[in-house]
Design a protein around this motif. Structure first.
Motif, PDB file in Angstrom:
ATOM      1  N   LEU A  11      24.951  41.558 -48.217  1.00 33.26           N
ATOM      2  CA  LEU A  11      23.899  40.664 -48.682  1.00 33.26           C
ATOM      3  C   LEU A  11      23.903  40.642 -50.201  1.00 33.26           C
ATOM      4  O   LEU A  11      23.919  41.706 -50.846  1.00 33.26           O
ATOM      5  N   VAL A  12      23.869  39.448 -50.770  1.00 35.53           N
ATOM      6  CA  VAL A  12      23.887  39.302 -52.219  1.00 35.53           C
ATOM      7  C   VAL A  12      23.001  38.127 -52.600  1.00 35.53           C
ATOM      8  O   VAL A  12      22.831  37.186 -51.810  1.00 35.53           O
ATOM      9  N   GLN A  13      22.435  38.187 -53.773  1.00 41.00           N
ATOM     10  CA  GLN A  13      21.616  37.080 -54.256  1.00 41.00           C
ATOM     11  C   GLN A  13      22.500  35.957 -54.785  1.00 41.00           C
ATOM     12  O   GLN A  13      23.644  36.191 -55.218  1.00 41.00           O
ATOM     13  N   ALA A  14      21.977  34.764 -54.760  1.00 44.09           N
ATOM     14  CA  ALA A  14      22.696  33.618 -55.312  1.00 44.09           C
ATOM     15  C   ALA A  14      23.071  33.895 -56.766  1.00 44.09           C
ATOM     16  O   ALA A  14      22.279  34.449 -57.528  1.00 44.09           O
ATOM     17  N   PRO A  88      23.946  30.009 -51.540  1.00 49.06           N
ATOM     18  CA  PRO A  88      23.480  30.203 -50.156  1.00 49.06           C
ATOM     19  C   PRO A  88      24.388  29.538 -49.129  1.00 49.06           C
ATOM     20  O   PRO A  88      24.547  30.063 -48.018  1.00 49.06           O
ATOM     21  N   GLU A  89      25.006  28.433 -49.483  1.00 48.79           N
ATOM     22  CA  GLU A  89      25.904  27.749 -48.540  1.00 48.79           C
ATOM     23  C   GLU A  89      27.215  28.487 -48.316  1.00 48.79           C
ATOM     24  O   GLU A  89      28.014  28.088 -47.471  1.00 48.79           O
ATOM     25  N   ASP A  90      27.458  29.562 -49.057  1.00 48.88           N
ATOM     26  CA  ASP A  90      28.628  30.409 -48.800  1.00 48.88           C
ATOM     27  C   ASP A  90      28.360  31.411 -47.674  1.00 48.88           C
ATOM     28  O   ASP A  90      29.278  32.138 -47.265  1.00 48.88           O
ATOM     29  N   TRP A 117      44.419  37.309 -36.553  1.00 51.08           N
ATOM     30  CA  TRP A 117      43.088  37.219 -37.150  1.00 51.08           C
ATOM     31  C   TRP A 117      42.414  38.574 -37.176  1.00 51.08           C
ATOM     32  O   TRP A 117      42.618  39.408 -36.282  1.00 51.08           O
ATOM     33  N   GLY A 118      41.594  38.782 -38.203  1.00 49.03           N
ATOM     34  CA  GLY A 118      40.726  39.936 -38.225  1.00 49.03           C
ATOM     35  C   GLY A 118      39.454  39.658 -37.446  1.00 49.03           C
ATOM     36  O   GLY A 118      39.256  38.560 -36.922  1.00 49.03           O
ATOM     37  N   GLN A 119      38.571  40.648 -37.417  1.00 51.55           N
ATOM     38  CA  GLN A 119      37.343  40.533 -36.629  1.00 51.55           C
ATOM     39  C   GLN A 119      36.222  39.865 -37.406  1.00 51.55           C
ATOM     40  O   GLN A 119      35.210  39.460 -36.833  1.00 51.55           O
ATOM     41  N   GLY A 120      36.387  39.735 -38.721  1.00 50.58           N
ATOM     42  CA  GLY A 120      35.397  39.067 -39.551  1.00 50.58           C
ATOM     43  C   GLY A 120      34.412  40.015 -40.198  1.00 50.58           C
ATOM     44  O   GLY A 120      34.165  41.116 -39.704  1.00 50.58           O
ATOM     45  N   THR A 121      33.854  39.582 -41.316  1.00 47.35           N
ATOM     46  CA  THR A 121      32.829  40.354 -42.019  1.00 47.35           C
ATOM     47  C   THR A 121      31.758  39.379 -42.502  1.00 47.35           C
ATOM     48  O   THR A 121      32.065  38.292 -42.995  1.00 47.35           O
ATOM     49  N   GLN A 122      30.500  39.767 -42.334  1.00 43.17           N
ATOM     50  CA  GLN A 122      29.380  38.877 -42.644  1.00 43.17           C
ATOM     51  C   GLN A 122      29.080  38.887 -44.137  1.00 43.17           C
ATOM     52  O   GLN A 122      28.950  39.952 -44.750  1.00 43.17           O
ATOM     53  N   VAL A 123      28.936  37.693 -44.679  1.00 32.82           N
ATOM     54  CA  VAL A 123      28.471  37.518 -46.053  1.00 32.82           C
ATOM     55  C   VAL A 123      27.201  36.681 -46.012  1.00 32.82           C
ATOM     56  O   VAL A 123      27.207  35.587 -45.439  1.00 32.82           O
ATOM     57  N   THR A 124      26.144  37.211 -46.589  1.00 31.07           N
ATOM     58  CA  THR A 124      24.869  36.500 -46.634  1.00 31.07           C
ATOM     59  C   THR A 124      24.426  36.380 -48.079  1.00 31.07           C
ATOM     60  O   THR A 124      24.328  37.386 -48.781  1.00 31.07           O
ATOM     61  N   VAL A 125      24.182  35.146 -48.501  1.00 28.83           N
ATOM     62  CA  VAL A 125      23.757  34.875 -49.862  1.00 28.83           C
ATOM     63  C   VAL A 125      22.324  34.373 -49.816  1.00 28.83           C
ATOM     64  O   VAL A 125      22.047  33.324 -49.221  1.00 28.83           O
ATOM     65  N   SER A 126      21.434  35.104 -50.427  1.00 24.38           N
ATOM     66  CA  SER A 126      20.019  34.723 -50.422  1.00 24.38           C
ATOM     67  C   SER A 126      19.700  33.880 -51.655  1.00 24.38           C
ATOM     68  O   SER A 126      20.275  34.069 -52.725  1.00 24.38           O
ATOM     69  N   SER A 127      18.759  32.967 -51.468  1.00 22.17           N
ATOM     70  CA  SER A 127      18.392  32.072 -52.571  1.00 22.17           C
ATOM     71  C   SER A 127      17.274  32.661 -53.413  1.00 22.17           C
ATOM     72  O   SER A 127      16.664  33.648 -53.081  1.00 22.17           O
TER      73      SER A 127
END
Length: 127
Positions: A11-14, A88-90, A117-127
């Protein structure tokens, strides 16, 4: 056979930055062109970028050009995605993928051309 595993999501801020890493197993890893894709809920998997086997060529989707950078270290069997100026759209699950076929820039944004393919990793961008 190649196995891929992504790491570094969170989780990261915009406006912030994250660095994703994709670790590959197998002696042939350095022969593969590598791609990064992402998939947001309810959306199709989207091309982010690609790096060729040597690291000498990179391609990016227009949506991330100038903000994201792909690099690789074949000695360590890793491919990284440096993401700056995040929006946030990322927000999405990010996947790395390996393509065994050299193809320049043809069809590189098509998930079906990638072999592993890998299993994936979540990226969340907060506004």
């Amino acid at each position: 056979q190649v196995q891929l595993a992504e790491s570094g999501g969170g989780l990261v801020q915009a406006g912030g930055s994250l660095r994703l890493s994709c670790a590959g197993s197998g002696r042939s890893f350095s022969r593969f062109d590598m791609g990064w894709f992402r998939q947001a809920p309810g959306k199709e998997r989207e091309f982010v970028g690609r790096i060729n086997w040597s690291g000498g060529s990179t391609y990016y989707a227009d949506s991330v050009k100038g903000r994201f950078t792909i690099s690789r270290d074949n000695a360590k069997n890793t491919v990284d995605l440096q993401m700056n100026s995040l929006k946030p759209e990322d927000t999405a699950v990010y996947y790395c993928a390996a393509d065994a076929t050299p193809r320049g820039n043809r069809y590189i944004n098509n998930p079906s051309v990638y072999d592993y393919w890998g299993q994936g990793t979540q990226v969340t961008v907060s506004s």
